[in-house]
Structure formats: structure tokens, C-alpha cells
Write a protein that holds these residues in place. Structure first.
Motif, short mmCIF file in Angstrom:
data_model
loop_
_atom_site.label_atom_id
_atom_site.label_comp_id
_atom_site.label_asym_id
_atom_site.label_seq_id
_atom_site.Cartn_x
_atom_site.Cartn_y
_atom_site.Cartn_z
N TYR A 137 0.82 -1.21 0.00
CA TYR A 137 0.00 0.00 0.00
C TYR A 137 0.85 1.25 0.00
O TYR A 137 0.46 2.27 0.57
CB TYR A 137 -0.93 0.00 1.22
N PRO A 140 -1.08 4.27 -2.00
CA PRO A 140 -2.06 5.01 -1.21
C PRO A 140 -1.45 5.76 -0.04
O PRO A 140 -1.92 6.85 0.32
CB PRO A 140 -3.02 3.92 -0.70
N LEU A 141 -0.37 5.22 0.53
CA LEU A 141 0.29 5.91 1.63
C LEU A 141 0.85 7.24 1.18
O LEU A 141 0.66 8.28 1.83
CB LEU A 141 1.41 5.03 2.19
N VAL A 144 -2.05 9.65 0.48
CA VAL A 144 -2.66 10.19 1.70
C VAL A 144 -1.71 11.18 2.36
O VAL A 144 -2.15 12.19 2.93
CB VAL A 144 -3.06 9.05 2.64
N LEU A 147 -2.17 14.28 0.49
CA LEU A 147 -3.48 14.85 0.83
C LEU A 147 -3.45 15.53 2.18
O LEU A 147 -3.98 16.62 2.35
CB LEU A 147 -4.53 13.74 0.82
N LEU A 148 -2.81 14.90 3.16
CA LEU A 148 -2.76 15.49 4.50
C LEU A 148 -1.94 16.79 4.48
O LEU A 148 -2.32 17.77 5.14
CB LEU A 148 -2.16 14.50 5.49
N ALA A 151 -4.13 19.39 2.82
CA ALA A 151 -5.24 19.77 3.69
C ALA A 151 -4.77 20.65 4.83
O ALA A 151 -5.43 21.62 5.21
CB ALA A 151 -5.93 18.52 4.25
N ALA A 155 -6.10 24.35 5.07
CA ALA A 155 -6.92 24.76 6.21
C ALA A 155 -6.34 25.99 6.88
O ALA A 155 -7.07 26.91 7.28
CB ALA A 155 -7.04 23.60 7.21
N PHE B 67 -6.94 4.33 5.96
CA PHE B 67 -6.90 5.44 5.02
C PHE B 67 -8.17 6.30 5.13
O PHE B 67 -8.11 7.53 5.01
CB PHE B 67 -6.72 4.93 3.60
N ILE B 71 -8.36 10.31 5.78
CA ILE B 71 -9.00 11.22 4.83
C ILE B 71 -10.15 11.97 5.49
O ILE B 71 -10.35 13.16 5.25
CB ILE B 71 -9.48 10.42 3.60
N ALA B 74 -8.76 14.82 7.54
CA ALA B 74 -8.34 15.94 6.69
C ALA B 74 -9.55 16.72 6.19
O ALA B 74 -9.55 17.96 6.17
CB ALA B 74 -7.51 15.42 5.52
N ALA B 77 -11.02 18.87 8.91
CA ALA B 77 -10.21 20.06 9.17
C ALA B 77 -10.48 21.14 8.14
O ALA B 77 -10.70 22.32 8.48
CB ALA B 77 -8.72 19.69 9.16
N VAL B 78 -10.50 20.77 6.87
CA VAL B 78 -10.74 21.77 5.82
C VAL B 78 -12.16 22.31 5.91
O VAL B 78 -12.40 23.51 5.75
CB VAL B 78 -10.44 21.15 4.44
N ALA B 81 -12.36 24.75 8.73
CA ALA B 81 -11.68 26.00 8.38
C ALA B 81 -12.57 26.86 7.49
O ALA B 81 -12.64 28.08 7.65
CB ALA B 81 -10.36 25.69 7.67
#
Lengths: 167, 103
Positions: A137, A140-141, A144, A147-148, A151, A155, B67, B71, B74, B77-78, B81
Motif C-alpha cells: 500500500y 495510497p500511503l 494520503v 493529501l494530508l 489539507a 486549512a 486510510f 482522509i 483531513a 479540518a478543511v 476552516a
């Protein structure tokens, strides 16, 4: 259905119902914490220990606290006297009820409604999860992780107070 | 012994409670709470199918839940915000008040 599942399921459903119907928003957040805790107990009951403790760490420890912080920053800590439902709130409730009837009928009429044997395989250890995250994986790791990062930066940019330079 | 359909029915019930609340509440934060409940119900479904599946030594159910938890955090959080930023502009967190595209 044994007694443990009945108690945990009732607590989870009560937490979810309370989170959706209470007037005071802080009470909604606390009922959400109860629902998250119920879900973590169900994961532990199903033998997914890592998922259960990750649920407690991330959802109860981070997401619920984030929700309470957002409630404080938007001054939603008192319960006002206005109505809590939107303009057409019976439509929303009806959609939820109809969807539950459809899903329940599909579940009861499916092959899963017969008692399946609960397979007694060992839950994966944290080492096995880590090895599979790095081998099977890894894509996907990395996705992600990206993505984090996006994000987190997004934010902060969205919520930062803009300094008014047109003084 | 709890069967698979009990877990599926509980997940469906929590999902529908979250959906009904997300569609019928006025406060945007409660809508986000409903979305988190829906994601948790789907995660419970994944774990239940992993446990009662044919070969649980392949723990793909746990991996997708890991996962999904990341997700969902995240996204929460958005979303929060965004709600804080909208409150700063409109002094309100009601979904009815966000009805203009003009900033």
C-alpha cells in the motif's frame, strides 16, 4: 446478537441520534464523542485492534476536539431559542427513513442474513500493518501523505485572519 | 455470537441518522458532524466484512479503514476552516445564510 453488541450498538445509536437532534451544539459534540467511542469498541469486538485505537486517537482525540474548537471560534456555545431544523427538515428526515428501509430490506434479503461463521484468524500486528503499508500500500500511503499536507496547508490558509492592508 | 447482518444493520442505521441530520439541520457544524457519522458507519461495514469474509488474513479491510480515517480527519479540518472563514465574513454559521457567491 449477544449482550455486548446490544449495549455497544445502543450506545452508538443513541450517541448518533443525540448528535443530530440536540439543540446545544456542545452537547452534540459530546454525543458524537460517545458515538466514536462506541465505534471503537465495535472495532475491538471485531478484532481490528489497530483500527479501534486509531479511531480513538484520530476521531476522539483530534476530530472531536477540532469540532469543539470550531464551535468556540464561531460563538456557537450557547443554545439559542431559534428552531434547529432547516426550512424543509421533514424532507431530510423522510429521506433518512426511506434509505434505512431500503438498506434494511436489502440486508435482510441478502445472503448475509444467514449466520456466517466468524473466522478465527489472528488480527494483524502493527508490524504487519507497517510492512504492508510500505510494500503493498505504498502508493495510497504517499497519496494520503500528499493529501494530508495539502489539507493542512489549505486549512491554515483558509482560516487565517486576513490582515486588512487597505487602512 | 453476533452475525454479520447485525453489524450491517447498525451501520445502516447510523448512516441514515447521520444523513437525516446532515440534510435537515441549519447549523453547518452539525452537517459536518453528520458527515463524520456517515463515514464511521461505512468504516464499520468494511471492518465487519473483513472479519466475516472468506480470508481474513488478507487485512485489506483494516487498511482501507486506516486510510478512510485519515482522509475523514483531513476533510473535517478543511470543512471547519471553511466554516470559520465564512463566519468571519457573514457572522453566521447557518447554511441558509450562505446564499451568495459574492464575497
Amino acid at each position: 446478537m449477544d449482550a455486548g453488541f446490544a449495549i455497544i450498538g445502543f450506545l452508538t445509536l443513541a450517541g448518533a441520534a443525540g448528535a443530530m437532534t440536540l439543540r446545544n451544539l456542545v452537547h452534540c459534540a459530546l454525543c458524537l464523542v460517545l458515538a466514536f467511542g462506541g465505534f471503537a469498541l465495535l472495532y475491538l469486538k471485531l478484532g481490528a485492534e489497530f483500527a479501534g485505537f486509531a479511531q480513538l486517537l484520530v476521531y476522539v482525540g483530534a476530530v472531536a476536539v477540532l469540532i469543539v474548537f470550531a464551535l468556540l471560534l464561531t460563538r456557537n456555545i450557547e443554545s439559542t431559542g431559534e428552531r434547529i431544523g432547516a426550512r424543509d427538515w421533514p424532507v431530510g428526515v423522510a429521506i433518512g427513513v426511506i434509505l434505512f428501509v431500503l438498506l434494511g430490506a436489502a440486508i435482510v434479503n441478502s445472503p448475509f442474513s444467514h449466520a456466517l461463521p466468524e473466522t478465527r484468524a489472528n488480527a494483524p500486528t502493527v508490524k504487519e500493518i507497517g510492512v504492508s503499508l510500505m510494500t503493498d500500500y505504498v502508493l495510497p500511503l504517499e497519496a494520503v501523505a500528499l493529501l494530508l499536507t495539502a489539507a493542512m496547508i489549505g486549512a491554515v490558509i483558509i482560516a487565517v485572519r486576513e490582515t486588512d492592508s487597505r487602512k | 455470537m453476533t452475525e454479520l447482518h447485525s453489524y450491517m444493520l447498525l451501520a445502516a442505521a447510523v448512516f441514515c441518522v447521520g444523513l437525516a441530520g446532515a440534510l435537515s439541520r441549519r447549523s453547518a457544524i452539525v452537517v459536518l458532524i453528520g458527515i463524520e457519522l456517515m463515514l464511521n458507519a461505512a468504516n464499520l461495514n468494511f471492518i465487519a466484512f473483513w472479519r466475516f469474509g472468506p480470508n481474513p488474513e488478507v487485512f485489506s479491510g483494516i487498511m482501507i479503514v486506516i486510510f478512510s480515517i485519515a482522509i475523514a480527519a483531513a476533510e473535517a479540518a478543511v470543512g471547519l476552516a471553511l466554516i470559520i472563514s465564512i463566519h468571519r465574513h457573514l457572522r453566521s454559521t447557518k447554511v441558509d445564510d450562505v446564499n451568495e457567491l459574492k464575497g
